[in-house]
Design a protein around this motif. Structure first.
Motif, PDB file in Angstrom:
ATOM      1  N   THR A   1       0.767  -1.370   0.025  1.00 33.29           N
ATOM      2  CA  THR A   1       0.072   0.018  -0.065  1.00 33.29           C
ATOM      3  C   THR A   1       0.911   1.150   0.009  1.00 33.29           C
ATOM      4  O   THR A   1       0.435   2.374  -0.650  1.00 33.29           O
ATOM      5  N   ARG A   2       1.910   1.214   0.958  1.00 35.24           N
ATOM      6  CA  ARG A   2       2.751   2.526   1.017  1.00 35.24           C
ATOM      7  C   ARG A   2       3.666   2.587  -0.324  1.00 35.24           C
ATOM      8  O   ARG A   2       4.477   3.494  -0.281  1.00 35.24           O
ATOM      9  N   GLY A   3       3.825   1.697  -0.884  1.00 37.03           N
ATOM     10  CA  GLY A   3       4.889   1.972  -2.194  1.00 37.03           C
ATOM     11  C   GLY A   3       5.525   0.340  -2.558  1.00 37.03           C
ATOM     12  O   GLY A   3       5.724  -0.433  -1.573  1.00 37.03           O
ATOM     13  N   ILE A   4       6.098   0.449  -3.784  1.00 45.13           N
ATOM     14  CA  ILE A   4       6.594  -0.832  -4.330  1.00 45.13           C
ATOM     15  C   ILE A   4       7.914  -1.156  -3.787  1.00 45.13           C
ATOM     16  O   ILE A   4       8.665  -2.253  -3.928  1.00 45.13           O
ATOM     17  N   TYR A   5       8.671  -0.010  -3.311  1.00 43.66           N
ATOM     18  CA  TYR A   5      10.015  -0.082  -2.998  1.00 43.66           C
ATOM     19  C   TYR A   5      10.287   0.372  -1.597  1.00 43.66           C
ATOM     20  O   TYR A   5       9.527   1.359  -1.236  1.00 43.66           O
TER      21      TYR A   5
ATOM     22  N   ARG B   1       4.527 -16.342  -6.645  1.00 46.15           N
ATOM     23  CA  ARG B   1       5.364 -16.541  -5.538  1.00 46.15           C
ATOM     24  C   ARG B   1       6.589 -15.108  -5.613  1.00 46.15           C
ATOM     25  O   ARG B   1       6.948 -14.968  -4.391  1.00 46.15           O
ATOM     26  N   ASN B   2       6.966 -14.947  -6.573  1.00 46.78           N
ATOM     27  CA  ASN B   2       7.872 -13.882  -6.750  1.00 46.78           C
ATOM     28  C   ASN B   2       7.568 -12.674  -6.290  1.00 46.78           C
ATOM     29  O   ASN B   2       6.365 -12.261  -6.780  1.00 46.78           O
ATOM     30  N   PRO B   3       8.032 -11.925  -5.229  1.00 52.38           N
ATOM     31  CA  PRO B   3       7.691 -10.824  -4.685  1.00 52.38           C
ATOM     32  C   PRO B   3       7.239  -9.777  -5.884  1.00 52.38           C
ATOM     33  O   PRO B   3       6.429  -8.777  -5.812  1.00 52.38           O
ATOM     34  N   LYS B   4       8.250  -9.869  -7.188  1.00 58.39           N
ATOM     35  CA  LYS B   4       7.963  -8.707  -8.034  1.00 58.39           C
ATOM     36  C   LYS B   4       6.877  -9.171  -8.796  1.00 58.39           C
ATOM     37  O   LYS B   4       6.471  -8.155  -9.449  1.00 58.39           O
ATOM     38  N   SER B   5       6.255 -10.204  -8.653  1.00 56.04           N
ATOM     39  CA  SER B   5       4.909 -10.490  -9.661  1.00 56.04           C
ATOM     40  C   SER B   5       3.830  -9.725  -8.553  1.00 56.04           C
ATOM     41  O   SER B   5       2.738  -9.746  -9.338  1.00 56.04           O
ATOM     42  N   LEU B   6       3.900  -9.288  -7.389  1.00 53.56           N
ATOM     43  CA  LEU B   6       2.873  -8.529  -6.483  1.00 53.56           C
ATOM     44  C   LEU B   6       2.788  -7.270  -6.698  1.00 53.56           C
ATOM     45  O   LEU B   6       2.104  -6.568  -6.239  1.00 53.56           O
ATOM     46  N   THR B   7       4.031  -6.662  -7.161  1.00 55.52           N
ATOM     47  CA  THR B   7       4.099  -5.133  -7.187  1.00 55.52           C
ATOM     48  C   THR B   7       3.270  -4.420  -8.360  1.00 55.52           C
ATOM     49  O   THR B   7       3.664  -4.943  -9.451  1.00 55.52           O
ATOM     50  N   LEU B   8       2.484  -3.760  -7.984  1.00 62.71           N
ATOM     51  CA  LEU B   8       1.791  -2.801  -9.001  1.00 62.71           C
ATOM     52  C   LEU B   8       2.701  -1.724  -9.655  1.00 62.71           C
ATOM     53  O   LEU B   8       2.805  -0.654  -8.786  1.00 62.71           O
TER      54      LEU B   8
END
Lengths: 554, 137
Positions: free
Chosen positions: A64-68, A312-319
């Motif tokens: 919610t607060r940011g992807i990085y 599963r890959n965290p990078k797949s979850l980030t918008l």
């Protein structure tokens, strides 16, 4: 520290003893206050407005607060102005000017014939060549468009949807000519056909074959262009067509579900392509609702990718998303006011954690922007980035009672709207039913009436008007009528100089591949490499795929 | 009395039809009979629709800049087919320097971005109340 129950008591007391007597003595300006999507706004927000205040941190689920974890402290957003007009040569000059002025990414606008797979000499292209973007007939025009701009050093976004596969193939062919490796190419191909049926109407083929092209691009990018965004799933055009913020998010995610499902059906693993999915949203004038929308979008997406698709890959979850300020909020009256509107909208996008941003120019209700107006638009971003201090900490409004409450409510409202589409059988069937088209049109008509009846204020338009004789004259972009001729001559010349036998063979092979099935990218690539035109390639596809007929909802 | 029939068409390749649809809904609410052709209409498609639907008013919406070339073809075709008894109105994003040329083709009035949409219904009513004798420009 009083417990929650104690706080509730204090709040009720405040309402009775302080708020109500005050409101009675000095009534509020309006009977009620609403967000732009018509949700009620309370006089004040407290921690009591969140059911379970979570402890969320950037760079971690649900993002919610940011992807990085560091957001703009690490790298500022990409300043990316959508630009294109006239011939490739003219747009090349504009893009070089923007890069020299400190822009950090390119975004190419194509003219309508190009976006619809017509060469500039096609009867359908009459009067439209180079009008709303740059004209591209073949790889030769792409070579001119990027002359002196090494593709390795720049990230390029291209607004191509129906013929996305042709444009991407041209870009890859050009990169190889420049000696660049495709694995290093950075950029985005819009490649979002569903929103065309819903709102922008720049489709060619019916949904089935269109989705085949979409997933062909997914597969190609997953294998050969790891840094490339294979799609930009766009709420922007849905919003511009009249949707509110809730509908914008819901329809965009409903589109995303169709694309992901289509890719899974072709046998791709979710984690093999999800990193290449990117999004594109609008930033309107309701500052806090927009910020909440961007925050909610990240949470909804991360949850969806994890729970629905088992990524599963965290990078797949980030918008990851691009933002453009809302073109439909610009006014033709008192155009300089638009500079201020755009600045607030840009602020919302950055407080919402966007990855890249296009700021509209003040004259865009009238025409394509001039060099002067586009510079102010870019400077607006630079002032935001370097003078305001806004990028110095991550998600500065996180923890604001109001923002957190709006974010939670946005999530709930979007999920509710999404479930309506699911009940219709998903977005493809909903489009056939006309549901999103109708919803957008009704919302757009409501907004129109609210402005007409002055329930919604537009400064300089329905309130605080300037007298006619005080109105400013501004210089606007001038379209040169000769360029169509120039383009037609160069297309003719190309057809004399290129290896025509190879063109015919590659087009025949493409036709055959369409019939036999399988990924079309390398076949399209072979066509563009020998300078087959976009019109020739799309004409083969039109013959094989057929053309979509608009469902008119009124 | 028979309601006035209005055909709204979008010539050219542009797909942005928010304005055309708002206009259609507004005129329908104002008591007119409205037909909307949808987007991406060629001059031939529009002239065919005019002949088939036989509207009293034809409204052309153009946002992408191709209006001069497209309208010219449309009016040439309509002339060949002998269609002249319609009130033609245009709107969208049309630069003022093109007004004279479009009017010479047969467009009675062009709505600019500064104009009030309420004026559309008023103008059409006045035109027909006065037995088409008035100058709708």
């Amino acid at each position: 520290m009083p417990a929650r129950r104690q706080k509730k008591k204090l709040f009720a007391q405040w309402k009775n003893d302080t708020l109500k007597p005050f409101q009675k003595k000095t009534p509020e300006r309006q009977l009620a206050f609403h967000t732009a999507s018509d949700k009620n706004i309370e006089p004040v927000y407290t921690e009591l407005d969140q059911d379970e205040p979570g402890f969320e941190l950037p760079g971690e689920f649900p993002y919610t607060r940011g992807i990085y974890p560091t957001m703009y402290r690490g790298r500022l957003w990409t300043m990316r102005q959508y630009a294109g007009y006239g011939t490739a040569e003219e747009t090349n000059k504009r893009n070089k000017y923007l890069l020299e002025s400190g822009q950090t990414g390119l975004s190419i606008a194509f003219d309508l014939p190009t976006q619809l797979g017509y060469d500039s000499n096609h009867p359908m292209a009459l009067g439209e060549v180079g009008r709303t973007g740059v004209v591209i007939d073949s790889l030769r025009d792409m070579e001119v468009l990027f002359d002196g701009i090494p593709l390795v050093g720049v990230s390029t976004s291209m607004t191509a949807n129906a013929p996305a596969i042709v444009i991407l193939a041209m870009y890859v062919a050009l990169a190889e000519k420049q000696g660049a490796e495709t694995k290093n190419l950075r950029g985005t191909i819009q490649n979002d056909i569903l929103k065309e049926y819903i709102s922008r109407n720049t489709y060619i083929f019916p949904p089935g074959p269109s989705l085949r092209l979409t997933t062909d691009i997914f597969e190609t990018c997953a294998k050969h262009l790891p840094l490339w965004n294979m799609i930009s799933i766009s709420g922007y055009h849905i919003r511009e067509a009249g949707a509110n913020a809730v509908q914008e998010l819901a329809f965009t995610f409903a589109d995303a579900i169709e694309y992901i499902d289509a890719a899974l059906t072709t046998g791709l693993e979710v984690d093999s392509f999800a990193q290449g999915l990117s999004f594109f949203f609008s930033s309107g004038s309701d500052l806090f609702e927009e910020i909440a929308k961007f925050r909610a979008a990240r949470r909804i997406y991360a949850t969806m990718m994890k729970d629905r698709y088992g990524a599963r890959n965290p990078k797949s979850l980030t918008l990851k998303f691009h933002t453009q300020t809302a073109g439909s909020s610009l006014t033709a009256k008192e155009p300089y006011n638009n500079i201020v509107r755009v600045a607030y909208q840009a602020l919302a996008a950055v407080l919402g954690g966007t990855q890249s941003l296009h700021t509209n120019s003040y004259d865009e209700a009238l025409a394509l922007p001039t060099t002067e107006s586009v510079r102010i638009a870019l400077r607006t971003q630079q002032i935001l980035a370097y003078e305001t201090g806004v990028p110095s900490t991550v998600d500065p409004l996180g923890g604001s009672y109001f923002i957190e409450s709006l974010t939670d409510r946005m999530v709930t409202d979007v999920e509710q709207e999404l479930s309506k589409i699911e009940k219709l059988g998903g977005m493809r069937l909903a489009i056939e039913d006309g549901y999103p088209q109708r919803t957008i049109m009704e919302q757009s008509y409501r907004t129109f009436k609210a402005i007409k009846d002055r329930e919604q204020t537009v400064v300089g338009v329905n309130r605080f008007l300037t007298k006619q004789d005080e109105e400013l004259e501004i210089d606007i972009h001038f379209h040169s009528p000769e360029l169509e001729e120039v383009q037609l001559r160069s297309l003719e010349k190309l057809k004399q100089e290129r290896p025509n036998k190879e063109v015919i063979i590659s087009l025949m092979k493409l036709k055959d591949r369409i019939r036999r099935g399988g990924n079309l990218f390398s076949y399209v690539y072979d066509c563009v490499k020998c300078y087959a035109t976009i019109g020739e390639i799309c004409s083969v596809m039109r013959e094989e795929f057929g053309e979509y007929q608009q469902r008119i909802t009124l | 009395m028979k309601p006035i029939r209005i055909l709204i068409a979008k010539p050219g390749l542009d797909g942005h039809d928010r304005g055309a649809k708002i206009l259609a809904l507004m005129l329908r609410d104002a008591g007119f009979e409205v037909i909307y052709t949808g987007v991406r209409q060629t001059p031939r498609m529009i002239s065919d629709a005019i002949i088939q639907e036989d509207p009293d008013v034809v409204m052309l919406s153009s946002l992408s800049g191709g209006h001069v070339a497209q309208f010219r073809q449309l009016f040439k075709r309509l002339e060949q087919k002998g269609v002249t008894d319609k009130l033609f109105l245009a709107g969208g994003i049309i630069p003022e320097q093109d007004y004279a040329e479009l009017k010479s083709m047969g467009v009675a009035h062009i709505y600019g971005i500064h104009d009030d949409l309420d004026d559309v219904a008023k103008r059409i009513r006045t035109y027909f109340d006065l037995g088409k004798s008035s100058d709708a420009s």
